[in-house]
Design a protein around this motif. Sequence first.
Motif, PDB file in Angstrom:
ATOM      1  N   GLN A 370       0.836  -1.204   0.000  1.00 35.13           N
ATOM      2  CA  GLN A 370       0.000   0.000   0.000  1.00 35.13           C
ATOM      3  C   GLN A 370       0.871   1.254   0.000  1.00 35.13           C
ATOM      4  O   GLN A 370       0.598   2.215  -0.718  1.00 35.13           O
ATOM      5  CB  GLN A 370      -0.928   0.006   1.223  1.00 35.13           C
ATOM      6  N   VAL A 387      -1.774   8.808   5.270  1.00 30.51           N
ATOM      7  CA  VAL A 387      -3.035   8.378   4.669  1.00 30.51           C
ATOM      8  C   VAL A 387      -3.430   7.001   5.215  1.00 30.51           C
ATOM      9  O   VAL A 387      -4.582   6.770   5.589  1.00 30.51           O
ATOM     10  CB  VAL A 387      -2.892   8.328   3.126  1.00 30.51           C
ATOM     11  N   LEU A 388      -2.461   6.105   5.314  1.00 32.80           N
ATOM     12  CA  LEU A 388      -2.786   4.754   5.781  1.00 32.80           C
ATOM     13  C   LEU A 388      -3.137   4.733   7.266  1.00 32.80           C
ATOM     14  O   LEU A 388      -4.046   4.026   7.684  1.00 32.80           O
ATOM     15  CB  LEU A 388      -1.627   3.797   5.493  1.00 32.80           C
ATOM     16  N   ALA A 391      -6.562   6.138   7.677  1.00 35.24           N
ATOM     17  CA  ALA A 391      -7.571   5.163   7.256  1.00 35.24           C
ATOM     18  C   ALA A 391      -7.764   4.110   8.347  1.00 35.24           C
ATOM     19  O   ALA A 391      -8.876   3.695   8.643  1.00 35.24           O
ATOM     20  CB  ALA A 391      -7.167   4.496   5.952  1.00 35.24           C
ATOM     21  N   ALA A 394      -9.788   5.524  11.137  1.00 30.43           N
ATOM     22  CA  ALA A 394     -11.045   6.145  10.726  1.00 30.43           C
ATOM     23  C   ALA A 394     -12.257   5.617  11.483  1.00 30.43           C
ATOM     24  O   ALA A 394     -13.161   6.383  11.800  1.00 30.43           O
ATOM     25  CB  ALA A 394     -11.256   5.980   9.223  1.00 30.43           C
TER      26      ALA A 394
ATOM     27  N   ILE B  90      -6.762  -0.463  -0.816  1.00 27.32           N
ATOM     28  CA  ILE B  90      -6.487   0.390   0.346  1.00 27.32           C
ATOM     29  C   ILE B  90      -7.801   0.704   1.062  1.00 27.32           C
ATOM     30  O   ILE B  90      -8.435   1.724   0.816  1.00 27.32           O
ATOM     31  CB  ILE B  90      -5.776   1.702  -0.053  1.00 27.32           C
ATOM     32  N   PRO B  91      -8.224  -0.182   1.947  1.00 28.73           N
ATOM     33  CA  PRO B  91      -9.478   0.060   2.657  1.00 28.73           C
ATOM     34  C   PRO B  91      -9.390   1.355   3.456  1.00 28.73           C
ATOM     35  O   PRO B  91      -8.325   1.696   3.978  1.00 28.73           O
ATOM     36  CB  PRO B  91      -9.594  -1.143   3.612  1.00 28.73           C
ATOM     37  N   GLY B  92     -10.482   2.063   3.515  1.00 26.36           N
ATOM     38  CA  GLY B  92     -10.507   3.282   4.341  1.00 26.36           C
ATOM     39  C   GLY B  92     -10.080   4.537   3.607  1.00 26.36           C
ATOM     40  O   GLY B  92     -10.195   5.625   4.157  1.00 26.36           O
ATOM     41  N   VAL B  93      -9.563   4.402   2.381  1.00 27.53           N
ATOM     42  CA  VAL B  93      -9.182   5.595   1.617  1.00 27.53           C
ATOM     43  C   VAL B  93     -10.046   5.620   0.358  1.00 27.53           C
ATOM     44  O   VAL B  93      -9.990   4.687  -0.439  1.00 27.53           O
ATOM     45  CB  VAL B  93      -7.693   5.550   1.207  1.00 27.53           C
TER      46      VAL B  93
END
Lengths: 422, 251
Positions: A370, A387-388, A391, A394, B90-93
């Motif tokens: 990723q 970003v990761l 996420a 989140a 990419i889960p969550g994005v």
Amino acid sequence: MINLNKEISSVPLPSSFNAQMKRYREKGLKRYSESGLPGKKVEHWMKFDINPLKEIIYKEALESIDKNRPDLHREFTGICERIDIINGFIQDHKGTGYRISTLSSGDDTGRIPELIGSAGDEKGNYFYNLNSSLFSDTILIRVEKDNKKRNPLYISQLMLGKSEPIISNSRIIVEIEEGAKLELIQSFSGKSSSPYLNNSVTEIILHKNARMDHVVLQEDSEEAFVFNNLFVTQGESSEYNLQTLNAGASISRNEYHINLSRKNSSCHVTGLFLGKKNQLHNSDVTIHHNAPACTSRTTTKAIAGGASQGVFRGFAIVNPGAQKSDAIQQFKSILLNDTCQINMEPHLEIWADDVKCSHGATVGQLDQNQLFYLQQRGFTPEDARKVLLEAFAADVAELISIEKVNEIIKAGIYTLMDDLYE
Amino acid sequence: MLNVKNLHASIGENKILKGISLKVNKGEVHAIMGPNGSGKSTFSQVIAGNPAYQVNSGDVLYEGENLLDMQPHLRARAGLFMGFQYPVEIPGVTNIYFLKNSLNAIRVANGLQPLDAYEFNDYLGQKMDEVGISRELTRRAVNSGFSGGEKKRNEILQLLVLNPKLAILDETDSGLDIDALKTVASGVEKFRSQNNGVILVTHYQRLLDFIPPDFVHVLIDGEIVLSGDSKLALELEARGYNWVKEENGSD
Ligand SMILES: Nc1ncnc2c1ncn2[C@@H]1O[C@H](COP(=O)(O)OP(=O)(O)OP(=O)(O)O)[C@@H](O)[C@H]1O
Ligand SMILES: [Mg+2]
């Protein structure tokens, strides 16, 4: 002076305590003299070393009237009703529009002695016993069903110390009457040049069809030892949602007991831990399914950096007769380096046969594929990580259930996450 | 624009690329074909800068610069795009967040103004129609739960949105139904121009029917053993790789 390794006896009883309260505190003292604080060999305390806080001799905190005190959540002004508890002293609680009483102000009608300990007294240990033997005031928030629109209530638990270590043992009771609703935000923060111990107990009683959305923000200073002992007991068809952030303190611990005591009640407990430096954290969440057709969800997310350590346990106890229980526990963590450490332990204890229970735990690192994919699309390595991580967090950050503050808290969480890499 | 000279690369102990040389000029389409495991994806990943692979020796010049010294995001910002054989979930994005930030990072690095939400939406809408991607897909998390074909379409959408200078498409045509293959092919055809270069890694002639390559290279066991024009692809389709190995194999 309070030495946690010795028996506590010399703390005078506040004059506002009636006979019932006096008995309750004596019970606490007795329990504490029997239990003391746990040593390193006690089950569940082996991976969570509290020696640094036991070695300190504390002074009982004095009321602080520091006008320049840090204001942690200034942004809530105007959108929340606020009560400050400073060094354990409950500040002005009038004019919030909520029905609030305290022992010290003499405006309680006898409800506090009736309710104290009723949300799960027998389940607490160690730090709960310590609080019960030392607390000197209690605040009660009672919410009745009416059609008034109120701002969320914000209780700021602040510790202001100087060169001497201080201890405070605050006590908060929340009672939500049948069909009523409450949005409560609680924060732990402080400022001091020496260590301090904030050992707080919150007891929540939800009656039939009541609902509570509860957010706890622990962003305490590096000097802090914070213990948050929470007891919730839920009536029929009641709903309790808790979202917690643990981002501060040197040693912190959450002990939650949620008792689904009547049918069709449900609870969602979501926690986010952001660990850095030498922080040590432990969360133990126990959901007691004591009635049929109740639902519980426990979601824990942890991001550990620096040399931080976290121990997370979830216990879903489905007692006999709690048929059609539905319990899910999920634990996920990300380690940012190889000096930090996370332990995640979901436990199920099932004594009924017709239930739906599951749990899962993962500990991992940021996914290299990723990270590379994002960088191939122009994200810097730092932005790709950010970003990761965002996420990952989140579930907690984006879903704060108290609408009026969710954007503020989300932004706050993402800012805190920016210093996880140092 | 791309000049690869005697490139050797490995994964861990395994030497995968054993001396690859390849020159791509503006306006050219190169196809790389070869059996499974021959090193096609390794080549693509090394050019894009995936740190999982080690470059042992060789040089790569990209627009006159030493590509191997550039960090992956700087390669991307300099106009190098790789379509992944296995696009990453990419889960969550959300896809739209990803695309917008990607585009703006590249624009800003090239001295352009970032697009605001409205401008970006218009721009994206246009590109989505070109690849036949539904709006719904852009609101979902990047590639998360996408079908194989949707993932590949999403790579082409990114290609069109980012409009790079050099695109390396690693099997963007694999696993597609006939309609999806056409959209992917027409996406690549739209992208192709006198100003940019394309490297198509593929197993099939059917993509090359839509996008006739200027050059075809056969990669076997980490080496380009044979290069030719588009007729070579037809011959490979008909005869397989064994004859190439026999006639040109290094061993
Ligand atoms: N992460 C890895 N660890 C070890 N070996 C690997 C790894 N990735 C690839 N390889 C090996 O490297 C060699 C080349 O793989 P590569 O993916 O480049 O082949 P390819 O030509 O793209 O094949 P395909 O046509 O199947 O996509 C193979 O032998 C493969 O097994
Ligand atoms: Mg491949």
